[in-house]
Scaffold this active site. Structure first.
Site: not given
Ligand SMILES: [Zn+2]
Ligand SMILES: [Zn+2]
Ligand SMILES: [Zn+2]
Length: 325
Positions: A41, A73, A167, A293
């Site tokens: 999932c 791939c 500063c 889930h």
């Protein structure tokens, strides 16, 4: 982990159809199979959101070629799923090829292995990183390839710097890119209580910079906040929520804080790109996690409807074969 995705140019009457806390009208869509024991999932949700993103889907289709890794791939496997989504008559399709390609690619890191659950946001981010490598086969943070979908469409080019108000000293700007902008939900909810009138982007900025203070670069004694400046105009911005608190349930507060619109000038201390300054992004996709889930929701621009992902069967079995909803 849940996250929201935004892109520029409204594609429909999102504001009308998206009302936090209300039931969304969900249109049916093709889904991916998630058989018992597969625990897919997380991957299916990441793929669904990519598929529903018009910009991504079209750009992937138009890419002429890539550096192919054959059986492992990720690029080919993702393209295969997309072409099945487009042409197949089946309502539920297998994602096995992509699951195998991911497992093979990340086996040394022991991530995204077959049968194991993993993190959907990190899966999404890793798929994008891999697509970059299939187009521009080198690891680089400053990718400028016009054909790289990952960096052209998703990357936020940023630098961070701290400037002392007392500063005036400033640190050297530190450039970096982000595909997903992570924000702590605990910090977000604290900001929601303190800053009721601010935009969603401003809340996210406040949440991601809170507690992130440094010593003044010239050591004048001041503690100063980090500033993040956005230098490009990404078409898709992805926010990843980090659920870093387990003692309280922040889900409702997080959902209530979600805005359907996002201004990049709110999200960062400063935005330098003119398009990015003016553009407003709209929520178009979400991956949600609950009861072990993942499921995904995406805004379908043509029908101006939210679609829910079908990772089938909808019931989910976790690694220990214990039944979860
Ligand atoms: Zn390939
Ligand atoms: Zn790239
Ligand atoms: Zn100082």
């Amino acid at each position: 982990m849940a996250w929201a995705k935004f892109f520029r140019k409204p594609g429909g009457n999102l504001a009308k159809s998206y009302q936090p806390g209300s039931m969304l009208s969900l249109a049916p869509t093709k889904g991916l199979l998630n058989e018992p024991g597969q625990n897919s999932c997380f991957l299916n949700s990441a793929v669904q959101v990519l598929w529903q993103l018009d910009i991504f889907r079209r750009s992937l289709r138009q890419l002429p070629g890539h550096f192919c890794l054959g059986d492992s791939c990720i690029f080919c496997a993702l393209k295969g799923i997309f072409s099945q989504f487009q042409h197949s008559r089946e309502r539920a399709l297998p994602s096995d090829n992509l699951r195998h390609a991911l497992a093979e690619t990340f086996k040394d890191e022991h991530r995204f292995q077959l049968g194991f659950m993993d993190d959907a946001a990190e899966c999404f981010e890793n798929i994008l990183e891999r697509i970059h490598l299939h187009i521009v086969p080198e690891e680089t943070d400053a990718c400028t390839s016009k054909s790289c979908i990952t960096h052209q469409k998703f990357a936020m080019t940023l630098y961070e710097q701290s400037v002392c108000r007392s500063c005036g000293a400033s640190s050297d700007p530190l450039p970096f890119t982000e595909l997903v902008h992570y924000v702590s939900t605990t910090a977000l909810c604290q900001q929601v209580y303190q800053r009721r009138d601010e935009s969603f982007g401003e809340l996210l900025q406040a949440a991601s910079t809170i507690g992130d203070s440094r010593n003044c670069p010239s050591n004048c004694g001041q503690r100063i906040k980090i500033r993040r400046v956005l230098m490009n105009s990404p078409e898709i911005v992805t926010i990843g929520f980090v659920w870093d608190s387990d003692q309280s349930d922040l889900t409702e507060d997080v959902i209530r804080s979600l805005g359907p619109h996002l201004n990049l000038s709110g999200l960062f201390y400063r935005v330098t790109d003119e398009h990015a300054k003016k553009g407003e992004l709209q929520l178009v996709g979400m991956i949600c996690y609950s009861s072990r889930h993942y499921c995904a929701f995406a805004f379908h621009t043509k029908s101006a409807k939210w679609v829910g992902s079908h990772t089938l069967p909808l019931r989910h079995y976790d690694q220990n074969k214990e039944f979860t909803k």
